[in-house]
Each structure stands twice: as structure tokens, then as C-alpha cells.
Design a protein around this motif. Structure first.
Motif, PDB file in Angstrom:
ATOM      1  N   GLY A 148      37.984   9.812 -37.136  1.00 45.29           N
ATOM      2  CA  GLY A 148      39.272  10.368 -37.244  1.00 45.29           C
ATOM      3  C   GLY A 148      39.284  11.546 -36.533  1.00 45.29           C
ATOM      4  O   GLY A 148      38.229  12.184 -35.932  1.00 45.29           O
ATOM      5  N   GLN A 149      40.486  12.110 -36.075  1.00 48.13           N
ATOM      6  CA  GLN A 149      40.586  13.416 -35.444  1.00 48.13           C
ATOM      7  C   GLN A 149      40.682  14.356 -36.497  1.00 48.13           C
ATOM      8  O   GLN A 149      40.904  14.362 -37.647  1.00 48.13           O
ATOM      9  N   ASP A 165      41.377  18.178 -38.142  1.00 47.44           N
ATOM     10  CA  ASP A 165      42.704  18.872 -38.471  1.00 47.44           C
ATOM     11  C   ASP A 165      42.666  20.069 -37.528  1.00 47.44           C
ATOM     12  O   ASP A 165      41.566  20.683 -37.193  1.00 47.44           O
ATOM     13  N   ILE A 170      54.034  14.665 -44.313  1.00 51.71           N
ATOM     14  CA  ILE A 170      52.831  14.828 -43.622  1.00 51.71           C
ATOM     15  C   ILE A 170      51.596  14.056 -44.570  1.00 51.71           C
ATOM     16  O   ILE A 170      50.464  14.189 -44.066  1.00 51.71           O
ATOM     17  N   ASP A 180      48.388  13.384 -46.775  1.00 56.01           N
ATOM     18  CA  ASP A 180      47.382  14.226 -46.947  1.00 56.01           C
ATOM     19  C   ASP A 180      46.586  14.806 -45.730  1.00 56.01           C
ATOM     20  O   ASP A 180      45.475  15.221 -45.561  1.00 56.01           O
ATOM     21  N   ARG A 181      47.493  14.670 -44.510  1.00 57.57           N
ATOM     22  CA  ARG A 181      46.955  15.395 -43.075  1.00 57.57           C
ATOM     23  C   ARG A 181      46.958  16.685 -43.385  1.00 57.57           C
ATOM     24  O   ARG A 181      47.657  17.296 -44.169  1.00 57.57           O
ATOM     25  N   PHE A 182      46.300  17.304 -42.692  1.00 56.47           N
ATOM     26  CA  PHE A 182      46.039  18.819 -42.603  1.00 56.47           C
ATOM     27  C   PHE A 182      45.411  19.208 -43.885  1.00 56.47           C
ATOM     28  O   PHE A 182      45.481  20.787 -44.042  1.00 56.47           O
ATOM     29  N   LYS A 183      44.660  18.703 -44.417  1.00 57.78           N
ATOM     30  CA  LYS A 183      44.207  19.361 -45.715  1.00 57.78           C
ATOM     31  C   LYS A 183      43.147  20.467 -45.611  1.00 57.78           C
ATOM     32  O   LYS A 183      43.002  21.346 -46.298  1.00 57.78           O
ATOM     33  N   SER A 207      43.389  22.357 -42.720  1.00 54.92           N
ATOM     34  CA  SER A 207      44.262  23.547 -42.031  1.00 54.92           C
ATOM     35  C   SER A 207      44.670  24.742 -42.701  1.00 54.92           C
ATOM     36  O   SER A 207      44.950  24.494 -43.889  1.00 54.92           O
TER      37      SER A 207
END
Length: 70
Positions: A1-2, A4, A24, A26-29, A31
Motif C-alpha cells: 500500500g501507499q 500516509d 476517510i 482508517d486512512r491517514f492513521k 499522519s
């Protein structure tokens, strides 16, 4: 995966924070969240958004005192 991004700018109406979380997920956890939200405490924002790190920028505070920048 990419990986954050280093930080994520959060800006929405306070009543829409739960809808933002749905968007959003659980993305950017990992960040840093930079929040412009008023009327929602830092503690509540962390809990709702699942943010490990969060800072608030309060642009209207400076306007009221006629000093500073955001």
C-alpha cells in the motif's frame, strides 16, 4: 500500500466531523492532522477521527486580537 502523507488538513463544519470520518475511514492513521475545526475539542477530534497526532489552527483567534497569522 501507499504510505500516509506527513500531514492532512482537516476543515469541515463541526457538525460534519462524523461524516468526514466515514469518508476517510482508517486512512491517514499515521499522519499529523492539522485541524481548522472550531467548536469540537482537540480530545473529541482525536477520538472521532482516530488521530494519533493532531494540532489545531484557530484563525479567528488572531483576528479578534488583531495579531498573528495562521
Amino acid at each position: 500500500g501507499q504510505a500516509d502523507p506527513a500531514w492532512v488538513l482537516v476543515g469541515c463544519k463541526p457538525q460534519d466531523i462524523h461524516r468526514l470520518k466515514e469518508t476517510i475511514g482508517d486512512r491517514f492513521k499515521d499522519s499529523l492532522f492539522v485541524s481548522l475545526l472550531a467548536a469540537v475539542t482537540e480530545e473529541d477530534q482525536r477520538a472521532i477521527l482516530g488521530a494519533k497526532r493532531l494540532i489545531r489552527v484557530m484563525p479567528n483567534l488572531h483576528v479578534a486580537h488583531r495579531v498573528g497569522v495562521s
